[in-house]
Write a protein that holds these residues in place. Sequence first.
Motif, mmCIF file in Angstrom:
data_model
loop_
_atom_site.group_PDB
_atom_site.id
_atom_site.type_symbol
_atom_site.label_atom_id
_atom_site.label_comp_id
_atom_site.label_asym_id
_atom_site.label_seq_id
_atom_site.Cartn_x
_atom_site.Cartn_y
_atom_site.Cartn_z
ATOM 1 N N ASP A 1 0.656 3.673 -6.168
ATOM 2 C CA ASP A 1 0.955 2.258 -6.036
ATOM 3 C C ASP A 1 2.460 2.118 -5.856
ATOM 4 O O ASP A 1 3.228 2.562 -6.689
ATOM 5 N N VAL A 2 2.890 1.518 -4.760
ATOM 6 C CA VAL A 2 4.316 1.314 -4.520
ATOM 7 C C VAL A 2 4.608 -0.177 -4.586
ATOM 8 O O VAL A 2 4.047 -0.957 -3.828
ATOM 9 N N VAL A 3 5.460 -0.542 -5.511
ATOM 10 C CA VAL A 3 5.894 -1.924 -5.627
ATOM 11 C C VAL A 3 7.310 -1.978 -5.081
ATOM 12 O O VAL A 3 8.224 -1.398 -5.654
ATOM 13 N N PHE A 4 7.485 -2.624 -3.964
ATOM 14 C CA PHE A 4 8.781 -2.719 -3.303
ATOM 15 C C PHE A 4 9.618 -3.766 -4.005
ATOM 16 O O PHE A 4 9.211 -4.914 -4.100
ATOM 17 N N ASN A 5 10.755 -3.338 -4.526
ATOM 18 C CA ASN A 5 11.692 -4.240 -5.193
ATOM 19 C C ASN A 5 11.038 -4.926 -6.390
ATOM 20 O O ASN A 5 10.935 -6.143 -6.450
ATOM 21 N N ALA B 1 11.187 -11.432 -3.243
ATOM 22 C CA ALA B 1 12.055 -11.295 -2.078
ATOM 23 C C ALA B 1 11.278 -10.825 -0.847
ATOM 24 O O ALA B 1 11.562 -11.235 0.257
ATOM 25 N N PHE B 2 10.285 -9.974 -1.045
ATOM 26 C CA PHE B 2 9.533 -9.464 0.102
ATOM 27 C C PHE B 2 8.022 -9.617 -0.037
ATOM 28 O O PHE B 2 7.299 -9.462 0.930
ATOM 29 N N HIS B 3 7.554 -9.866 -1.239
ATOM 30 C CA HIS B 3 6.108 -10.065 -1.470
ATOM 31 C C HIS B 3 5.278 -8.902 -0.921
ATOM 32 O O HIS B 3 4.255 -9.109 -0.287
ATOM 33 N N ARG B 4 5.705 -7.675 -1.140
ATOM 34 C CA ARG B 4 5.002 -6.545 -0.544
ATOM 35 C C ARG B 4 4.493 -5.582 -1.607
ATOM 36 O O ARG B 4 5.182 -5.258 -2.553
ATOM 37 N N ARG C 1 -3.413 0.777 1.663
ATOM 38 C CA ARG C 1 -3.584 -0.650 1.928
ATOM 39 C C ARG C 1 -2.260 -1.335 1.615
ATOM 40 O O ARG C 1 -1.684 -1.131 0.555
ATOM 41 N N ARG C 2 -1.768 -2.127 2.541
ATOM 42 C CA ARG C 2 -0.529 -2.883 2.332
ATOM 43 C C ARG C 2 -0.868 -4.357 2.257
ATOM 44 O O ARG C 2 -1.625 -4.856 3.077
ATOM 45 N N GLU C 3 -0.298 -5.016 1.267
ATOM 46 C CA GLU C 3 -0.594 -6.426 1.063
ATOM 47 C C GLU C 3 0.689 -7.219 0.885
ATOM 48 O O GLU C 3 1.678 -6.701 0.398
ATOM 49 N N ARG C 4 0.619 -8.460 1.272
ATOM 50 C CA ARG C 4 1.693 -9.404 0.992
ATOM 51 C C ARG C 4 1.148 -10.397 -0.015
ATOM 52 O O ARG C 4 0.043 -10.916 0.145
ATOM 53 N N VAL C 5 1.914 -10.628 -1.044
ATOM 54 C CA VAL C 5 1.519 -11.566 -2.082
ATOM 55 C C VAL C 5 2.206 -12.888 -1.775
ATOM 56 O O VAL C 5 3.426 -12.963 -1.750
#
Length: 94
Positions: free
Chosen positions: A14-18, A24-27, A37-41
């Motif tokens: 699981d990679v939580v960006f920032n 800031a990026f919701h990714r 699977r890549r998601e935008r929150v």
Amino acid sequence: MIERFTPASTKLRDVVFNHVLPQAFHRLTVTVDGVTRRERVIGESTYVRQLRAFASAVAGTDTNLTPPSDSVIDMELIDEVYRAAGLEPRGAVS
């Protein structure tokens, strides 16, 4: 500075960006058994939601769905996690 938080196990990555400023990026990127699977929150930051809930409580229009008793249970659970890790809970009086 952009940071990545990557907890990993044998089946899940699981990679939580920032993670310090996630809005800031919701990714969010999750890999399970090699499938990514890549998601935008979407939506407001948790800080904004917490601030609105606080303002409502102060204004007397409390819309908090979580009773104070849940907070006590959460704090007790966090204390147990600290103890299980061999640490003293935060705020413990010696």
